[in-house]
Design a protein around this motif. Structure first.
Motif, short mmCIF file in Angstrom:
data_model
loop_
_atom_site.label_atom_id
_atom_site.label_comp_id
_atom_site.label_asym_id
_atom_site.label_seq_id
_atom_site.Cartn_x
_atom_site.Cartn_y
_atom_site.Cartn_z
N HIS A 192 5.54 10.56 -5.85
CA HIS A 192 5.78 10.51 -4.40
C HIS A 192 4.76 9.60 -3.72
N CYS A 193 5.13 9.21 -2.49
CA CYS A 193 4.33 8.21 -1.78
C CYS A 193 3.11 8.82 -1.08
N GLY A 194 3.03 10.17 -1.08
CA GLY A 194 1.90 10.85 -0.47
C GLY A 194 1.45 12.00 -1.34
N VAL A 249 0.85 -1.19 0.00
CA VAL A 249 0.00 0.00 0.00
C VAL A 249 0.88 1.23 0.00
N CYS A 250 0.82 1.97 -1.11
CA CYS A 250 1.60 3.21 -1.25
C CYS A 250 1.10 3.89 -2.51
N LEU A 251 1.25 5.22 -2.55
CA LEU A 251 0.70 5.94 -3.71
C LEU A 251 1.69 6.11 -4.85
N CYS A 252 2.99 5.84 -4.63
CA CYS A 252 4.00 6.28 -5.60
C CYS A 252 3.85 5.66 -7.00
N GLU A 253 3.32 4.44 -7.10
CA GLU A 253 3.12 3.88 -8.44
C GLU A 253 1.92 4.52 -9.14
#
Ligand code: PBG
Ligand code: ZN
Length: 323
Positions: A125-127, A115-119
């Motif tokens: 960025h991851c947020g 779970v992370c936003l970077c892709e």
């Protein structure tokens, strides 16, 4: 004189007194699933690693199922990226569909969802980003939505890798409120801002468009702070905690093993993998020997579970060495 060599005299003796043994059950294999059809793209910086579209997952899933490893860690590569990473929490996003596909065909394979936003963000960025800064609290609801969406798709374990503060508590609450009280969380607790992630960023198309990740990932110099991060994630409700990367941080793994009793996960990351592959291709090292030595070292340092791109090869080698 102490004759240490008595217990090293032959293979049977060495096998009997061996302190650390590997088991395929403690290995997890990362996979990259891309939007599209009939895709099996080699990742140039990671020999033997591919991006697969969902319809090509049958090229790899049977091998994973037969290997005896416990499961996979899934990373999605969406076709569409935007500032808020919308595809990350779309119930019909590529990652959600891939999770559903895998659980439908291989119900016993553990699917761990990163779970992370970077892709999923256009800035990488991851947020959430505002004025060149990575926002913490504003990012949490998106990570919660992503976690719930992936749990709904059938993910067995949720693994936040973003390094926002407070995300484990927020995700735990969101999972519970949506009926996923039994879905465990692996927290990427001690995740360092490492040069060892660069091949992964090719594989997942997730390199930051500006700046770096040093305002949220940890300073590689800080071992004590890693233990505070881990303690905090445990207090927030993590079921398992992670140290990442593995090989340059064996001291952190050992310290975490001594201090905490939860299952401890080590991520043997892309750069660690690619260095071994490159040297092996040049004929400078013996790949099998080095991989087994590295994984044994990670376990000896204290890891219970190892996420590694070597998992499928290692599972075979472990089985052969047991004979
Ligand atoms: C996404 C994520 C990364 C990795 C796992 N999840 C990259 C990063 O933080 O830049 C790295 C994995 C690897 O290098 O194998 N946050
Ligand atoms: Zn990220």
């Amino acid at each position: 004189m102490q004759r240490f060599r008595r217990l090293r005299a032959n293979a049977a003796m060495r096998r009997m007194v061996r302190e650390t043994r590997l088991d395929p059950a403690e290995l997890i294999y990362p996979i990259f699933v891309a939007e599209g059809e009939n895709i099996k793209n080699p990742v140039d910086s990671m020999p033997t690693v591919f991006q697969y579209s969902i319809d090509r997952l049958p090229d790899i899933l049977p091998q994973i199922a037969d290997s005896g490893i416990s499961g996979l860690l899934i990373f999605g590569i969406p076709a569409h990226k935007d500032a808020r990473g919308s595809e990350a929490y779309n119930d019909n996003g590529v990652t959600q569909r891939a999770v559903r596909y895998i659980k439908e065909h291989y119900p016993d394979m553990l699917v761990i969802a990163d779970v992370c936003l970077c892709e999923y963000t256009d800035h990488g960025h991851c947020g959430l980003v505002c004025g060149g800064r990575i926002l913490n609290d504003e990012t949490l609801p998106l990570l919660c939505a992503m976690s719930v969406s992936l749990a709904r798709a059938g993910a067995d374990i949720i693994a936040p890798s973003d390094m926002m503060d407070g995300r484990v508590a927020a995700i735990r609450q969101a999972l519970d409120e949506n009926g996923f009280i039994d879905t465990p969380i692996i927290a990427y607790s001690a995740k360092f801002a490492s040069g060892y992630y660069s091949p992964f960023r090719d594989a997942a198309h997730s390199a930051p468009g500006f700046g770096d990740r040093k305002t949220y990932q940890m300073d590689p110099a800080n071992g004590r702070e890693a233990l505070r991060e881990i303690a905090d994630d445990i207090a927030e409700g993590a079921d398992m905690v992670m140290v990442k990367p593995a090989l340059a941080y064996l001291d952190v793994l050992r310290a975490a093993r001594e201090r905490f009793d939860l299952p401890l996960v080590a991520y043997n990351v892309s750069g660690e993998f690619s260095m071994v592959k490159a040297a092996a291709q040049l004929g400078w090292i013996d790949e099998r020997r080095i991989v087994m030595e590295n994984l044994t070292a990670i376990k000896r340092a204290g890891a219970d579970i190892i996420i590694t791109y070597h998992a499928l090869d290692a599972a075979e080698w472990i089985k052969e060495e047991r004979l």
